[in-house]
Design a protein around this motif. Structure first.
Motif, PDB file in Angstrom:
ATOM      1  N   SER A  41      41.442  45.125  56.865  1.00  0.00           N
ATOM      2  CA  SER A  41      40.521  44.810  56.040  1.00  0.00           C
ATOM      3  C   SER A  41      41.300  44.461  54.715  1.00  0.00           C
ATOM      4  CB  SER A  41      39.340  45.911  55.619  1.00  0.00           C
ATOM      5  OG  SER A  41      38.744  46.111  56.985  1.00  0.00           O
ATOM      6  N   GLU A  49      39.279  40.800  57.700  1.00  0.00           N
ATOM      7  CA  GLU A  49      38.003  40.461  56.796  1.00  0.00           C
ATOM      8  C   GLU A  49      38.580  40.787  55.307  1.00  0.00           C
ATOM      9  OE1 GLU A  49      35.124  43.357  57.356  1.00  0.00           O
ATOM     10  OE2 GLU A  49      36.455  45.251  57.038  1.00  0.00           O
ATOM     11  N   ILE A  85      37.121  41.480  51.722  1.00  0.00           N
ATOM     12  CA  ILE A  85      36.194  42.169  51.211  1.00  0.00           C
ATOM     13  C   ILE A  85      36.332  42.141  49.429  1.00  0.00           C
ATOM     14  CG2 ILE A  85      34.599  44.212  50.757  1.00  0.00           C
ATOM     15  CD1 ILE A  85      35.595  45.133  53.597  1.00  0.00           C
ATOM     16  N   LYS A 116      33.557  38.980  52.888  1.00  0.00           N
ATOM     17  CA  LYS A 116      32.234  39.708  52.350  1.00  0.00           C
ATOM     18  C   LYS A 116      32.442  39.961  50.869  1.00  0.00           C
ATOM     19  CE  LYS A 116      32.414  41.938  56.849  1.00  0.00           C
ATOM     20  NZ  LYS A 116      32.432  43.555  57.404  1.00  0.00           N
ATOM     21  N   LEU A 141      30.735  42.484  47.939  1.00  0.00           N
ATOM     22  CA  LEU A 141      30.194  43.633  47.745  1.00  0.00           C
ATOM     23  C   LEU A 141      29.793  43.676  46.367  1.00  0.00           C
ATOM     24  CD1 LEU A 141      28.955  46.508  48.675  1.00  0.00           C
ATOM     25  CD2 LEU A 141      31.292  47.304  48.187  1.00  0.00           C
ATOM     26  N   GLY A 180      34.489  49.879  48.387  1.00  0.00           N
ATOM     27  CA  GLY A 180      34.976  48.672  49.531  1.00  0.00           C
ATOM     28  C   GLY A 180      35.702  49.347  50.593  1.00  0.00           C
ATOM     29  N   ALA A 209      34.900  49.205  54.916  1.00  0.00           N
ATOM     30  CA  ALA A 209      36.002  48.517  55.396  1.00  0.00           C
ATOM     31  C   ALA A 209      35.992  48.780  57.207  1.00  0.00           C
ATOM     32  CB  ALA A 209      37.194  48.658  55.043  1.00  0.00           C
TER      33      ALA A 209
END
Length: 418
Positions: free
Chosen positions: A55, A85, A87, A112, A114, A132, A136
């Motif tokens: 993450s 990913e 974030i 993503k 947030l 975050g 994750a």
């Protein structure tokens, strides 16, 4: 026989202390070069056979000028798309950061966003990263600041090193100045950051096994991060404080020059002073916190705390004293009876500073040139002296906050359009 005055003794003490730091830095220069030779073999290490899921966390507060380029750079990483990913924690931004991120989500399915608002948000970078961390999914956490554009293999190289050594709690990459040619200030910052990484990070890694997390371009084990409680929301320099807690857990941290990110540095002196004041305040706070319990720390960490205490307390004092004596001497307010031989020693110290800094720059391709050598000569009398002002300012605001009970806020470095 000449009678020595208070100023003579002060000058002698300042020279002795200054040379003690410079002589230690001679060792650091040598160890940095040794690590440089070792790091040349890092490219020959085995490639990743089984990719872990990771993450990438990017805290962002009013970053519309730079966040798009950062997301693009991370998304183009040389790493399987289904194995990471991104974030981005959009922390109470009031500009167009959210709109930029919405457009990027259309391009990158693994992005993503947030969104956090007060009272959960607007509490600083550490708090944003902790939020975050909660969502994750990766076994490892990679962190980038919102102005970073990592090279394609930066994340790959961070992962490559941490997965092959269970004793590594974190791996730190190298950061470069993207806007170094903007003006004289950014050229000085470029010299400072490269010198720090080869003179401090590489050398300490070589002979002490120590590396300081710089706050960006690093990877850390998620389970370790959760076990130590994530980032400290009360620290202004969350990276330094996190570093110490990782070492207290018995893990090591490694610095590797192969994982490179490019970041935007302050282009105006006012912004630079605000940024460096925050860093100094945070480091002073960490020193105060751990110096009281120095004997409970592992020996290597204790050594580092003592060293940084020396820099912020002793070195700061003696440089300030020598500058005052130098200024009073120019104004003919005082006259030193020991000035002759010690002035020669001061000149030698200045030349040693130039030599050490230039050698560290020469380890970076294209940076060991005549232009940078001349900048280093100028740097001591200008850029380096600003450090005194920054530390004084940091001490003032630290004491003021203690008295008023002011809490930590998001101290975001102002960006420039690219």
């Amino acid at each position: 026989m000449k009678v020595l005055t208070f100023w003579d003794y002060a000058f002698v003490i300042s020279m002795v202390m200054t040379w003690s730091v410079l002589l230690y830095h001679i060792l650091l220069t040598y160890f940095g070069y040794r690590y440089f030779l070792i790091s040349l073999g890092f490219e020959e290490d085995e490639e990743i056979k089984e990719y872990p899921f990771i993450s990438v966390l990017v805290p962002a507060h009013n970053e519309e000028k730079v966040i798009g380029n950062t997301v693009d750079a991370i998304a183009r990483s040389y790493y399987p798309r289904d194995k990471f990913e991104i974030i981005v924690i959009n922390d109470s931004s009031t500009d167009g950061t959210g709109e930029v991120l919405k457009e990027k989500q259309k391009l990158y399915p693994n992005l993503k966003v947030l969104e956090i608002k007060p009272p959960l948000g607007a509490k600083g970078k550490s708090n944003a990263l902790n939020q975050g961390l909660k969502i994750a999914k990766g076994d490892y956490i990679v962190v980038y600041d919102a102005d970073n554009t990592p090279e394609r293999k930066a994340i790959y190289n961070l992962v490559r090193f941490i997965i092959k050594d269970d004793n590594l709690g974190a791996v730190v990459g190298k950061f470069r100045t993207r806007n170094k040619d903007k003006n004289l200030l950014t050229r000085f910052i470029n010299i400072e950051t490269l010198s720090f990484q080869w003179l401090i990070q590489a050398s300490r890694n070589y002979f002490l096994g120590l590396t300081t997390i710089p706050g960006t371009n690093f990877i850390i084990r998620k389970d370790l991060l959760e076990n130590i409680g994530g980032w400290n929301i009360h620290s202004l320099t969350e990276d330094t404080e996190l570093t110490i807690r990782i070492y207290k857990e018995g893990y090591r941290i490694k610095w590797i020059p192969q994982a490179v990110t490019w970041e935007q540095e302050p282009e105006r002196l006012k912004i630079w002073i605000k940024q460096r004041t925050r860093w100094a305040r945070g480091n002073i706070s960490v020193i105060a916190q751990y110096l009281r319990n120095i004997f409970s720390l592992r020996s290597k960490i204790a050594f580092d705390i003592v060293y940084f205490s020396y820099i912020y307390l002793v070195a700061f004092s003696v440089i300030l004293i020598s500058d005052i004596i130098f200024g009073l001497g120019l104004l003919k307010v005082i006259k030193l009876n020991v000035g002759g031989p010690l002035f020669t020693i001061w000149i030698l110290a200045y030349l040693l500073f130039i030599t050490e800094t230039f050698i560290s720059l020469s380890l970076e391709r294209g940076e060991g040139n005549l232009k940078n050598l001349l900048l280093i000569c100028l740097m001591y009398f200008t850029y380096c002296q600003l450090w005194l002002f920054v530390v004084i300012r940091a001490i003032y605001f630290t004491l003021k906050d203690r008295i008023t009970g002011k809490t930590v806020k998001w101290y975001k470095t102002e960006r420039s359009l690219e």
